[in-house]
Design a protein around this motif. Structure first.
Motif, PDB file in Angstrom:
ATOM      1  N   ALA A 227      -0.334 -12.014   3.416  1.00 11.38           N
ATOM      2  CA  ALA A 227       0.499 -11.383   2.397  1.00 11.38           C
ATOM      3  C   ALA A 227      -0.262 -11.243   1.079  1.00 11.38           C
ATOM      4  CB  ALA A 227       1.769 -12.200   2.193  1.00 11.38           C
ATOM      5  N   GLY A 231      -1.104  -7.640  -0.888  1.00  8.96           N
ATOM      6  CA  GLY A 231      -0.619  -7.377  -2.230  1.00  8.96           C
ATOM      7  C   GLY A 231      -1.706  -7.298  -3.270  1.00  8.96           C
ATOM      8  N   SER A 236       0.330  -2.007  -4.895  1.00  9.09           N
ATOM      9  CA  SER A 236       1.493  -2.042  -4.020  1.00  9.09           C
ATOM     10  C   SER A 236       2.750  -2.342  -4.806  1.00  9.09           C
ATOM     11  CB  SER A 236       1.330  -3.111  -2.926  1.00  9.09           C
ATOM     12  OG  SER A 236       0.197  -2.866  -2.131  1.00  9.09           O
ATOM     13  N   SER A 237       3.879  -1.843  -4.301  1.00 10.68           N
ATOM     14  CA  SER A 237       5.190  -2.159  -4.850  1.00 10.68           C
ATOM     15  C   SER A 237       5.947  -2.992  -3.830  1.00 10.68           C
ATOM     16  CB  SER A 237       5.982  -0.882  -5.149  1.00 10.68           C
ATOM     17  OG  SER A 237       5.282  -0.062  -6.059  1.00 10.68           O
ATOM     18  N   VAL A 238       6.683  -3.988  -4.311  1.00 15.32           N
ATOM     19  CA  VAL A 238       7.443  -4.872  -3.434  1.00 15.32           C
ATOM     20  C   VAL A 238       8.835  -4.310  -3.209  1.00 15.32           C
ATOM     21  CG1 VAL A 238       8.398  -7.187  -3.149  1.00 15.32           C
ATOM     22  CG2 VAL A 238       6.174  -6.883  -4.249  1.00 15.32           C
ATOM     23  N   ARG A 258       9.110  -9.662   3.071  1.00 13.17           N
ATOM     24  CA  ARG A 258       9.411  -8.516   2.229  1.00 13.17           C
ATOM     25  C   ARG A 258       8.450  -7.399   2.609  1.00 13.17           C
ATOM     26  NH1 ARG A 258       6.082 -11.980  -0.200  1.00 13.17           N
ATOM     27  NH2 ARG A 258       4.500 -11.246  -1.683  1.00 13.17           N
ATOM     28  N   LEU A 260       5.690  -4.273   1.395  1.00 12.00           N
ATOM     29  CA  LEU A 260       4.809  -3.742   0.365  1.00 12.00           C
ATOM     30  C   LEU A 260       4.536  -2.280   0.684  1.00 12.00           C
ATOM     31  CD1 LEU A 260       2.147  -6.583  -0.046  1.00 12.00           C
ATOM     32  CD2 LEU A 260       4.133  -6.141  -1.480  1.00 12.00           C
ATOM     33  N   ARG A 262       2.315   1.049  -0.556  1.00  8.85           N
ATOM     34  CA  ARG A 262       1.242   1.586  -1.384  1.00  8.85           C
ATOM     35  C   ARG A 262       1.525   3.043  -1.718  1.00  8.85           C
ATOM     36  NH1 ARG A 262      -3.860  -1.135   1.829  1.00  8.85           N
ATOM     37  NH2 ARG A 262      -3.769  -3.159   0.758  1.00  8.85           N
ATOM     38  N   PHE A 306       9.142   2.233  -6.348  1.00  2.28           N
ATOM     39  CA  PHE A 306       7.756   2.226  -5.907  1.00  2.28           C
ATOM     40  C   PHE A 306       7.065   3.469  -6.440  1.00  2.28           C
ATOM     41  CE2 PHE A 306      10.704   3.242  -2.461  1.00  2.28           C
ATOM     42  CZ  PHE A 306      10.393   4.560  -2.183  1.00  2.28           C
ATOM     43  N   LEU A 330       4.637   1.080   5.860  1.00  3.79           N
ATOM     44  CA  LEU A 330       4.681  -0.006   4.890  1.00  3.79           C
ATOM     45  C   LEU A 330       4.158  -1.276   5.556  1.00  3.79           C
ATOM     46  CD1 LEU A 330       7.327  -1.674   5.996  1.00  3.79           C
ATOM     47  CD2 LEU A 330       8.595  -0.089   4.567  1.00  3.79           C
ATOM     48  N   TYR A 331       3.859  -2.289   4.750  1.00  4.51           N
ATOM     49  CA  TYR A 331       3.485  -3.596   5.265  1.00  4.51           C
ATOM     50  C   TYR A 331       4.689  -4.522   5.168  1.00  4.51           C
ATOM     51  CZ  TYR A 331      -1.510  -2.418   4.941  1.00  4.51           C
ATOM     52  OH  TYR A 331      -2.740  -1.845   5.107  1.00  4.51           O
ATOM     53  N   ALA A 338       0.600 -10.191   7.518  1.00  2.00           N
ATOM     54  CA  ALA A 338       0.921  -8.854   7.032  1.00  2.00           C
ATOM     55  C   ALA A 338       0.842  -7.902   8.216  1.00  2.00           C
ATOM     56  CB  ALA A 338      -0.047  -8.434   5.936  1.00  2.00           C
TER      57      ALA A 338
END
Length: 354
Positions: A227, A231, A236-238, A258, A260, A262, A306, A330-331, A338
């Motif tokens: 993870a 990140g 990246s946005s959570v 959660r 992530l 990009r 995001f 997404l991840y 991840a």
């Protein structure tokens, strides 16, 4: 030169700067140690150089244990962040310093320094003193001085940190070419992702004294194993509830996991801009930032925010405008893993794309 680090740990007081780190490096590779401040990068470099002694574990060079060997007997060159040039010596004398310590012959010193003046582009500057040089020139002198005794391993501790951005980029290109010419194993510490990706053959990602992942810049970017790496590398946005995003309803989310996202995973714009609009969701532009080669869109989709990139060649969009948003992948990240997940609607034969 083959370098192997086996289960190395180093503490200062109660703080564990390096924690049970193991890796190996093959000859001629340029390795970037990357991670946030306090991650253990510089401490590990000093352990390799012999400037710090590990509390446990071993450092081996060509199969020989180095733990108890003094720095001057390890065949290592070290380039410091602040150059560490001798102010009372000119360029020639600074480069020659290590050779004089080794009591090399005068003719040998003259020949080797001249070789390095040509190699580093410092010919004509040999009689200048450090205060008469630019930051980039000082760093080249530091490189030449480290290379003069013909080390088998070159260590660099944030070598470009004290140099302005334009010169730093030029020196990165120069260093990559130089290391390739010399075929010398090199390890450099940096906190600059662009620098590591551009220069390194391999990267070692550190966090809180632990090695998170080793691999090529491409493999680490596209296949993060933890993870933290997912990140840390790139932007990246959570997203806390990816199951609410269209195409990811069936994504298995474990407790504490959660997502992530990009910017390059997101396609955003008006309906005609989107390849598969039926797989998209509706979002709203909160803000648009100019990033030079592209625009960065700050997007709100439900409770999630995001970013997405948009080409300058595309039709302009406006803040506040409602747009189509297609998330390609997404991840899903948990504490130790991840996993990349693709939008299920893109591969669903029952989905009709218009």
């Amino acid at each position: 030169m083959h370098i192997e680090v086996r289960n190395v740990s180093k503490s200062f007081g109660g703080n564990k700067a390096v924690s049970d780190v193991s890796f190996s490096i093959n000859r001629g590779r340029l390795i970037g140690l990357l991670g946030p401040s306090g991650g253990g990068k510089s401490t590990l470099l000093r352990v390799l150089a012999g400037l710090e002694t590990p509390d446990s574990g071993d450092v081996l060079i060509n199969g020989i244990r180095m733990n108890d060997l003094a720095p001057q007997h390890r065949g290592i060159g070290f380039v410091f962040q602040n150059y560490a040039l001798f102010k009372h010596m000119n360029v020639f004398e600074n480069i020659a310093f290590g050779l004089k310590i080794k009591k090399a012959k005068k003719s040998e010193i003259q020949k080797r320094v001249n070789e390095l003046l040509d190699l580093t582009g410092l010919r004509g500057f040999e009689h200048r003193y450090p205060h008469q040089l630019s930051g980039g020139q000082k760093q080249r002198v530091a490189f030449a001085r480290a290379l003069a005794p013909r080390p088998e391993l070159l260590l660099l501790d944030e070598p470009f940190a004290a140099i302005d951005a334009k010169v730093r980029k030029e020196l990165r290109t120069w260093l990559k070419r130089l290391i390739g010419t010399l075929d010398i194993t090199s390890i450099f510490v940096t906190h600059d992702q662009d620098e590591a990706v551009e220069v390194a053959d391999e990267m070692l990602i550190f966090q809180q004294g632990r090695l998170e992942q080793q691999g090529t810049p491409m493999s680490i970017y596209t296949e993060p194993q933890t993870a933290f790496v997912a990140g840390f590398i790139g932007h990246s946005s959570v997203v806390e509830q990816p199951n609410l995003l269209r195409g990811f309803e069936r994504t298995p989310i474990m407790d504490g996991a959660r997502a992530l996202i990009r910017p390059e995973f997101v396609e955003a714009g008006r309906e005609r801009d989107i390849v598969f609009p039926s797989a998209a969701v509706m979002g709203r532009i909160r803000h648009i930032s100019f990033r030079g080669a592209h625009l960065e869109l700050d997007i709100q989709v439900g409770d999630n925010r995001f970013s997405a990139h948009r080409s300058l060649d595309q039709e302009p969009l406006r803040p506040g405008e409602e747009i189509f948003v297609l998330i390609h992948r997404l991840y899903v990240v948990s504490e130790k893993s991840a996993v990349m997940v693709e939008n299920s609607l893109k591969g669903d034969p029952m989905t009709f794309y218009i």
